[in-house]
Every structure is written in structure tokens, then in C-alpha cells.
Design a protein around this motif. Structure first.
Motif, mmCIF file in Angstrom:
data_model
loop_
_atom_site.group_PDB
_atom_site.id
_atom_site.type_symbol
_atom_site.label_atom_id
_atom_site.label_comp_id
_atom_site.label_asym_id
_atom_site.label_seq_id
_atom_site.Cartn_x
_atom_site.Cartn_y
_atom_site.Cartn_z
ATOM 1 N N ALA A 57 0.932 -1.124 0.055
ATOM 2 C CA ALA A 57 0.098 0.117 0.123
ATOM 3 C C ALA A 57 0.966 1.158 0.020
ATOM 4 C CB ALA A 57 -0.900 -0.069 1.232
ATOM 5 N N GLY A 58 2.038 1.262 0.686
ATOM 6 C CA GLY A 58 2.826 2.248 0.918
ATOM 7 C C GLY A 58 3.584 2.748 -0.519
ATOM 8 N N THR A 59 3.611 1.746 -1.197
ATOM 9 C CA THR A 59 4.609 2.179 -2.663
ATOM 10 C C THR A 59 3.571 2.220 -3.857
ATOM 11 O OG1 THR A 59 4.853 -0.218 -2.882
ATOM 12 C CG2 THR A 59 6.621 1.079 -1.590
ATOM 13 N N ALA A 60 2.176 1.884 -3.526
ATOM 14 C CA ALA A 60 1.425 1.974 -4.544
ATOM 15 C C ALA A 60 1.190 3.146 -5.595
ATOM 16 C CB ALA A 60 -0.247 1.413 -4.319
ATOM 17 N N GLY A 61 0.936 4.416 -4.654
ATOM 18 C CA GLY A 61 0.938 5.484 -5.307
ATOM 19 C C GLY A 61 -0.504 5.958 -5.644
ATOM 20 N N ALA A 62 -1.255 5.176 -5.668
ATOM 21 C CA ALA A 62 -2.836 5.635 -5.905
ATOM 22 C C ALA A 62 -3.762 4.499 -5.502
ATOM 23 C CB ALA A 62 -2.975 5.863 -7.377
ATOM 24 N N VAL A 63 -5.136 4.827 -5.107
ATOM 25 C CA VAL A 63 -5.843 3.850 -4.857
ATOM 26 C C VAL A 63 -7.488 4.473 -5.044
ATOM 27 C CG1 VAL A 63 -5.891 4.451 -2.320
ATOM 28 C CG2 VAL A 63 -6.449 2.103 -3.093
ATOM 29 N N ALA A 75 -21.956 8.499 10.114
ATOM 30 C CA ALA A 75 -21.362 7.465 9.037
ATOM 31 C C ALA A 75 -21.363 8.095 7.783
ATOM 32 C CB ALA A 75 -22.590 6.389 9.027
ATOM 33 N N TYR A 76 -20.098 7.888 7.177
ATOM 34 C CA TYR A 76 -19.568 8.620 6.142
ATOM 35 C C TYR A 76 -19.507 7.579 4.682
ATOM 36 C CZ TYR A 76 -18.517 12.581 8.912
ATOM 37 O OH TYR A 76 -18.358 13.418 10.046
ATOM 38 N N LYS A 77 -20.290 7.740 3.809
ATOM 39 C CA LYS A 77 -20.134 6.972 2.592
ATOM 40 C C LYS A 77 -19.401 7.570 1.660
ATOM 41 C CE LYS A 77 -22.854 4.311 -0.909
ATOM 42 N NZ LYS A 77 -24.233 4.342 -1.697
ATOM 43 N N LEU A 78 -17.993 6.953 1.371
ATOM 44 C CA LEU A 78 -16.960 7.450 0.735
ATOM 45 C C LEU A 78 -16.889 6.894 -0.654
ATOM 46 C CD1 LEU A 78 -14.034 7.506 3.323
ATOM 47 C CD2 LEU A 78 -15.869 9.097 3.035
ATOM 48 N N ASN A 79 -16.606 7.429 -1.691
ATOM 49 C CA ASN A 79 -15.969 7.055 -2.910
ATOM 50 C C ASN A 79 -14.868 7.973 -3.524
ATOM 51 O OD1 ASN A 79 -15.691 5.843 -5.502
ATOM 52 N ND2 ASN A 79 -17.791 6.238 -6.192
ATOM 53 N N MET A 80 -13.735 7.556 -2.972
ATOM 54 C CA MET A 80 -12.584 8.545 -3.256
ATOM 55 C C MET A 80 -11.604 7.874 -4.126
ATOM 56 S SD MET A 80 -13.635 11.615 -1.877
ATOM 57 C CE MET A 80 -12.086 12.380 -1.987
ATOM 58 N N ARG A 81 -10.890 8.671 -4.871
ATOM 59 C CA ARG A 81 -9.660 8.280 -5.549
ATOM 60 C C ARG A 81 -8.587 9.072 -5.031
ATOM 61 N NH1 ARG A 81 -9.865 7.150 -12.067
ATOM 62 N NH2 ARG A 81 -8.052 5.957 -11.134
ATOM 63 N N LEU A 82 -7.371 8.390 -4.606
ATOM 64 C CA LEU A 82 -6.655 9.269 -3.791
ATOM 65 C C LEU A 82 -5.131 8.852 -4.395
ATOM 66 C CD1 LEU A 82 -7.963 7.660 -0.533
ATOM 67 C CD2 LEU A 82 -8.040 9.998 -1.176
ATOM 68 N N LYS A 83 -4.256 9.738 -4.200
ATOM 69 C CA LYS A 83 -2.920 9.849 -4.676
ATOM 70 C C LYS A 83 -2.060 10.641 -3.753
ATOM 71 C CE LYS A 83 -3.059 12.157 -9.019
ATOM 72 N NZ LYS A 83 -2.584 12.029 -10.604
ATOM 73 N N ASP A 227 -8.109 -0.599 -7.466
ATOM 74 C CA ASP A 227 -7.446 0.312 -8.531
ATOM 75 C C ASP A 227 -6.082 0.743 -7.779
ATOM 76 O OD1 ASP A 227 -9.489 -0.054 -10.418
ATOM 77 O OD2 ASP A 227 -10.278 1.991 -9.685
ATOM 78 N N TRP A 228 -5.338 -0.289 -7.090
ATOM 79 C CA TRP A 228 -3.943 0.179 -6.653
ATOM 80 C C TRP A 228 -3.019 0.314 -7.794
ATOM 81 C CZ3 TRP A 228 -3.103 1.209 -1.693
ATOM 82 C CH2 TRP A 228 -3.883 0.393 -0.783
ATOM 83 N N GLY A 229 -2.423 1.544 -7.719
ATOM 84 C CA GLY A 229 -1.150 2.101 -8.611
ATOM 85 C C GLY A 229 -1.852 2.559 -9.802
ATOM 86 N N LYS A 230 -3.179 2.625 -10.093
ATOM 87 C CA LYS A 230 -3.756 3.254 -11.445
ATOM 88 C C LYS A 230 -3.819 4.900 -10.947
ATOM 89 C CE LYS A 230 -6.383 -0.828 -12.597
ATOM 90 N NZ LYS A 230 -7.673 -1.337 -13.035
ATOM 91 N N ASP A 231 -3.069 5.245 -11.832
ATOM 92 C CA ASP A 231 -2.985 6.767 -11.724
ATOM 93 C C ASP A 231 -4.258 7.438 -12.584
ATOM 94 O OD1 ASP A 231 -1.772 9.374 -11.161
ATOM 95 O OD2 ASP A 231 -0.491 9.518 -12.877
ATOM 96 N N PHE A 232 -4.482 8.640 -12.218
ATOM 97 C CA PHE A 232 -5.707 9.544 -12.569
ATOM 98 C C PHE A 232 -5.436 11.099 -12.779
ATOM 99 C CE2 PHE A 232 -6.114 8.985 -8.104
ATOM 100 C CZ PHE A 232 -6.603 10.112 -7.526
#
Length: 254
Positions: A57-63, A75-83, A227-232
Motif C-alpha cells: 500500500a505504501g508504494t502503490a501511489g494511488a488507490v 457514518a460517511y459513505k465514501l467514494n474517493m480516488r486518492l494519490k 485500483d491500486w497504482g492506477k494513476d488518474f
């Protein structure tokens, strides 16, 4: 000497062959390796699996992180793309729905007019004409959140990959290895903290041992990681898509 009919001779010849074939199948099944064709982490201890999952996870760069997170009774419903340098996605709570876009330190918030009219979720009277007019201008527009605004720290928490992963991937106490599973077609192995403290984490048995799903302890929600490591792409909204709030933002939680 009794000569058996050809059909009897054939039947007697087939039976031993069938028995041997059946025995071979049974022996193969009994000796089947559950880790055959996997990345091998299923053979490791729970602590070793946890270490490998964190390193991946630490080296993936994105998730992509989606699901429900319960924090502070909300309660929070999340749908986040992170890098590393930002994020985009949506957050839904009991009283509000908003989209977040962060590029480096610049944080943008977009919500509908109803959110701005009752952003703290505690309004007891209808908004006045001026409030409704302001909310109408803000609705479905991006507002750049000032860094000195109290809402900035709260909202950036949903967009910081390291903060989010550091929090949700923390299993406490002595780690235990659980059952194998299949999530979204991916074979996984479960690990959990002492008596489920911190929750149960599914780690991929295929390819890189990324975390796949976290079921948080104490009904803290379930989150899927993909979507580990998939850039956006991250792009700042155009001038026509943004509006200046003009003062400190209202509360966005609770």
C-alpha cells in the motif's frame, strides 16, 4: 477353464482402472495446495502478511477507496480516488452530500444548494431570502476552501491518502490469520487484530499483496480498496466552475 463372455471380461478390466482413477482423484484432492497459483503470502504468519500488505500500500501511489466509514458516531459513505498529491471523489453523510477535489494544498468543495442552506445539519428554521440566494449561487459550484478555515482540516482528512490508509489499515494487538475468501473475483486471506480489534483485513493472494477489503471493528464500517497504482488526472476547476464563498465556511459534518 471357464471362458467369460467378452462383456464380462471388459467389465472386470474396467473396474480396477476406475478404482485407481478414483483413488488418484481423492489423493490429489487431499493433497491439494491451497496456495498453488497464489503470491504465497497465505503461507506467512499474520504479522508477516500485515507487513507485506502495508508495504504494498505504501508504494502503490494511488488507490480507490469506497464504502462506509463510521467516525465519531457519524457514518460517511465514501467514494474517493486518492494519490500522493491529491484526490477527488464524493462524501455522503446523514445530512449532506458533497464532492471534494484536492490538488496539492488547494482544496475545492462542491455541493448542492441544500447543503449550503443547512450545511451544519442543525438548522431549525427555513433559510432567509439572502441565505437562499447565496446558496443558489453556490449550488453545484466549486468553492475553494481557505486553509485557515476550520473546515479545511476536516475535509482534507478525506483526501489524504497517507492519513486515511494509516488510520484504516491499523490492526491492533496480536494479529491472527483467518480464512481464505474471494472478493470481487480475487482470492484473499484474512488477518485480524486481537479479538477483532481494529477489524478484519482481506489481503490479495493474487499478484501484489494489496489490501482488498477492511471490515472495521465495532460496526465501524466496511471499506473496499481497489485500483491500486492506477494513476488518474487531477485538474483544477475552471473559473466558470468556481465561486468565492466570501466568508468562513459553515460546518460540514455532524
Amino acid at each position: 477353464m471357464t471362458v467369460l463372455p467378452s462383456s464380462d471380461r471388459a467389465r472386470r478390466a474396467v473396474l480396477p482402472v476406475a478404482f485407481c482413477l478414483g483413488l488418484a482423484v481423492v489423493l490429489t484432492a487431499c493433497g491439494e495446495d491451497p496456495d498453488e497459483g497464489t503470491n504465497g503470502v497465505g503461507k506467512l504468519t499474520a504479522a508477516e502478511i500485515d507487513k507485506k500488505a502495508r508495504a504494498a500500500a505504501g508504494t502503490a501511489g494511488a488507490v480507490r477507496l469506497s464504502g462506509t466509514l463510521v467516525s465519531g458516531g457519524e457514518a460517511y459513505k465514501l467514494n474517493m480516488r486518492l494519490k500522493e498529491n491529491g484526490a477527488l471523489g464524493s462524501v455522503v453523510s446523514k445530512n449532506s452530500t458533497f464532492q471534494l477535489l484536492r490538488i496539492e494544498d488547494a482544496l475545492y468543495l462542491k455541493a448542492d444548494a441544500g447543503f449550503w442552506s443547512h450545511a451544519d445539519g442543525k438548522a431549525t428554521t427555513a433559510p432567509g431570502a439572502s441565505d437562499s440566494e447565496a446558496a443558489g449561487k453556490l449550488g453545484d459550484k466549486y468553492v475553494k476552501v481557505p486553509e485557515e478555515d476550520p473546515a479545511y482540516k476536516q475535509l482534507t482528512g478525506f483526501t489524504d491518502m497517507n492519513v486515511l490508509l494509516g488510520g484504516i489499515l491499523s490492526l491492533h494487538g496480536e494479529l491472527n490469520k483467518g480464512d481464505r475468501d474471494r472478493i470481487g473475483g480475487v482470492r484473499t486471506i484474512k488477518i485480524s487484530g486481537s479479538e477483532g480489534d481494529g477489524g478484519t483485513l482481506d489481503v490479495s493472494l493474487e499478484g501484489t499483496p494489496y489490501p482488498v477489503r477492511l471490515q472495521r471493528a465495532g460496526n465501524g464500517g466496511t471499506l473496499t480498496l481497489a485500483d491500486w497504482g492506477k494513476d488518474f488526472e487531477l485538474a483544477a476547476p475552471s473559473k466558470g466552475q468556481t465561486v468565492d464563498y466570501g466568508s468562513r465556511l459553515p460546518k460540514t459534518g455532524e
